[in-house]
Write a protein that holds these residues in place. Structure first.
Motif, short mmCIF file in Angstrom:
data_model
loop_
_atom_site.label_atom_id
_atom_site.label_comp_id
_atom_site.label_asym_id
_atom_site.label_seq_id
_atom_site.Cartn_x
_atom_site.Cartn_y
_atom_site.Cartn_z
N HIS A 1 43.19 7.80 26.43
CA HIS A 1 42.76 8.94 25.61
C HIS A 1 42.11 9.99 26.51
N THR B 1 44.76 11.81 28.39
CA THR B 1 45.48 12.71 27.49
C THR B 1 44.73 14.03 27.33
N ARG C 1 52.76 13.68 31.83
CA ARG C 1 52.33 12.92 30.65
C ARG C 1 52.90 11.51 30.64
N PRO D 1 49.95 7.12 25.31
CA PRO D 1 49.74 8.57 25.13
C PRO D 1 49.13 8.97 23.79
N ASP D 2 49.24 8.13 22.79
CA ASP D 2 48.70 8.47 21.47
C ASP D 2 47.46 7.65 21.13
N ALA E 1 43.90 6.50 20.17
CA ALA E 1 42.86 7.12 19.33
C ALA E 1 41.59 7.33 20.15
#
Length: 141
Positions: free
Chosen positions: A58, A61, A76, A82-83, A85
């Motif tokens: 996170h 990111t 990336r 990558p997602d 929380a």
């Protein structure tokens, strides 16, 4: 290793690039892909998260998003989750103030034009939640 608690929009080019590189190193440490830096004090707060690898991803990111806003190309695909929380890792106001003073000192010399754009008060990166307190125990002033 400097994994800034400051919001990446505050970092000048050199600090943002260095933070990205050092964040990737932290990711390698937390995923067991390197033997170096395993005891680095800045990793304590990520290790304390429920999901350390998701926490550092996170963080990465957020660095990558800021780089993209500025027209830089941080890869990336190097972010394993990558997602991830936001983990809401606590960071003390004293730590944030310390880092901001440290950044201001560095930037005043290497990027005076950026120094003039800095706000009077720091904000934390989205990975962190600001809590009262002094400089963190893991910091090495």
């Amino acid at each position: 290793m400097r994994l800034w608690s400051l919001h990446p929009s505050l970092l000048d080019r050199a600090a943002l690039v260095a933070c990205w590189r050092e964040g990737l190193l932290a990711q390698a440490v937390l995923s067991g892909k390197t033997r170096g830096y395993t005891r680095h004090p800045q990793l304590e707060r990520f290790r304390a998260a429920d999901e350390p690898l998701a926490a550092i991803d996170h963080f990465l990111t957020q660095q990558q998003i800021e780089a993209t806003v500025r027209g830089y190309r941080f890869d990336r695909t190097r972010i394993q989750i990558p997602d991830a929380a936001a983990p809401a890792i606590p960071v003390t106001q004293g730590q944030l103030d310390y880092e901001f003073a440290h950044l201001r000192m560095k930037v005043s010399v290497r990027a005076p034009e950026w120094f003039r754009l800095l706000p009077p008060r720091p904000t934390a990166a989205d990975t962190f939640t600001v809590v009262p307190g002094g400089i963190e125990s893991w910091e090495r002033p």
